[in-house]
Design a protein around this motif. Structure first.
Motif, short mmCIF file in Angstrom:
data_model
loop_
_atom_site.label_atom_id
_atom_site.label_comp_id
_atom_site.label_asym_id
_atom_site.label_seq_id
_atom_site.Cartn_x
_atom_site.Cartn_y
_atom_site.Cartn_z
N LYS A 141 -9.13 44.16 -54.66
CA LYS A 141 -10.26 44.99 -54.22
C LYS A 141 -10.72 44.50 -52.84
CE LYS A 141 -12.12 46.20 -58.75
NZ LYS A 141 -11.40 45.35 -59.70
N PRO A 142 -9.99 44.91 -51.77
CA PRO A 142 -10.38 44.44 -50.43
C PRO A 142 -11.77 44.94 -50.03
CG PRO A 142 -8.50 45.97 -50.34
CD PRO A 142 -8.81 45.77 -51.77
N LYS A 143 -12.56 44.01 -49.45
CA LYS A 143 -13.91 44.39 -48.99
C LYS A 143 -13.99 44.08 -47.50
CE LYS A 143 -16.52 43.44 -53.22
NZ LYS A 143 -15.51 42.72 -54.00
N THR A 144 -14.45 45.06 -46.72
CA THR A 144 -14.49 44.89 -45.26
C THR A 144 -15.93 44.88 -44.78
OG1 THR A 144 -12.44 46.13 -45.09
CG2 THR A 144 -13.71 45.90 -43.07
N ARG A 145 -16.22 43.98 -43.82
CA ARG A 145 -17.55 44.03 -43.19
C ARG A 145 -17.46 43.55 -41.75
NH1 ARG A 145 -20.77 39.25 -42.83
NH2 ARG A 145 -19.77 37.45 -43.80
N GLN A 146 -18.43 44.04 -40.96
CA GLN A 146 -18.52 43.55 -39.58
C GLN A 146 -19.24 42.20 -39.63
OE1 GLN A 146 -21.44 44.80 -36.48
NE2 GLN A 146 -19.71 45.93 -35.68
N VAL A 147 -18.63 41.19 -39.03
CA VAL A 147 -19.24 39.85 -39.05
C VAL A 147 -20.16 39.67 -37.86
CG1 VAL A 147 -18.69 37.38 -38.84
CG2 VAL A 147 -17.29 38.85 -40.31
N VAL A 148 -19.74 40.15 -36.69
CA VAL A 148 -20.53 39.89 -35.48
C VAL A 148 -20.14 40.91 -34.40
CG1 VAL A 148 -18.85 38.09 -34.80
CG2 VAL A 148 -21.07 38.09 -33.74
N ALA A 149 -21.11 41.27 -33.58
CA ALA A 149 -20.84 42.14 -32.42
C ALA A 149 -21.42 41.47 -31.19
CB ALA A 149 -21.48 43.51 -32.63
#
Ligand code: SAM
Length: 263
Positions: free
Chosen positions: A189-197
């Motif tokens: 169950k891959p989970k994706t998130r933005q860590v930093v911009a």
């Protein structure tokens, strides 16, 4: 080792470096995704390059196996990590045949590698083979938006294609989607998130030098003679189009992390 290879590895290192606070945020996100109890976590990075992901994790004390097929990349990493090498093993090897036993690491890190491997399923199978039960696959990637740089790259592509050579773009994004599908088919169950911009500044000259040195993977399949023919035309076009190459432009960047935990 050839000095040309090492020069390109250093150029790669400069172009891709993260600002320290960004590198720190990425290391924190990866470290907290591990959730290892009672043991010192062992991390393996496939296609480690010159270590922009690895070094902050190594500095935080993680045991680390830094794998890359290119000895020039590992040499730059070795020099940069000189003060913190105690827990690092440099491994010159192919990600499609990892010379480690199964279930031997707590985390496998893969950043900007899948799109370079036409037979990526072999590397994915290897990554999952060496992960311990409960271990985590940590895939990361940068997203970069910079209008002037896009125009330079599109012009470069038009010049190359006018010489009869086709340039493939967008492979990185497509490959990430293919890998995600493969992970889901395996029941993960891959989970994706933005860590930093963050934002950076770059000059047109630096952007041209990166193209000239073929630091982007989409430039690497173009024959040297075609590349050598089109680059002077691109420099001349950019001078005329932008009226000077030392002005800087803004680059919007972000880093994404996709985590998949083995049951
Ligand atoms: N992960 C690093 C980063 O994000 O800075 C480096 C990314 S760079 C685009 C890809 C790296 O993968 C290069 O260092 C290259 O030498 C390495 N590489 C390419 N094919 C490989 C393979 N089959 N096995 C191991 N490493 C490979």
């Amino acid at each position: 080792m050839s000095s040309a290879l090492t020069r390109v590895a250093y150029a790669y290192d400069r172009l891709r470096a993260y600002p320290p606070e960004v590198a720190g945020r990425i290391a924190t996100a990866m470290g907290s995704a591990l959730q290892v109890r009672g043991e010192e976590p062992m991390l393996l990075e496939l296609g480690v390059g010159t270590g922009r992901i690895a070094l902050p994790l190594i500095a935080r004390g993680y045991r680390y196996i830094a794998l890359d097929v290119n000895p020039a990349m590992l040499e730059v990493l070795r020099q940069k990590a000189a003060g913190v090498m105690r827990k690092v093993r440099l491994l010159q090897a192919d990600a499609r045949a990892i010379p480690l036993p199964e279930e031997s690491v707590h985390g496998v890190i893969v950043v900007h590698l899948w799109h370079l491997l036409p037979d990526w399923p072999k590397a994915l199978a290897e990554a999952l083979r060496v992960l311990k039960p409960g271990g985590v696959l940590l895939e990361g990637w940068d997203q970069v938006e910079a209008e002037p740089e896009c125009r330079l790259q599109e012009r470069w592509r038009a010049l190359v294609e006018a010489e009869g050579v086709e340039v493939e773009r967008g492979r990185h994004r497509r490959r990430l989607a293919e890998v995600e599908e493969a992970l889901k088919r395996l029941g993960l169950k891959p989970k994706t998130r933005q860590v930093v911009a963050w934002r950076e500044e770059r000059t047109l000259r630096e952007a041209l030098e990166a193209l000239q040195d073929r630091l982007y993977s989409f430039t690497q399949a173009v024959p040297e003679e075609v590349h050598a023919q089109v680059m002077p035309r691109l420099w001349a076009w950019a001078e005329g189009e932008f009226g000077g190459l030392d002005q800087s432009f803004r680059v919007e960047k972000s880093f994404y992390l996709r985590t998949s935990r083995l049951g």
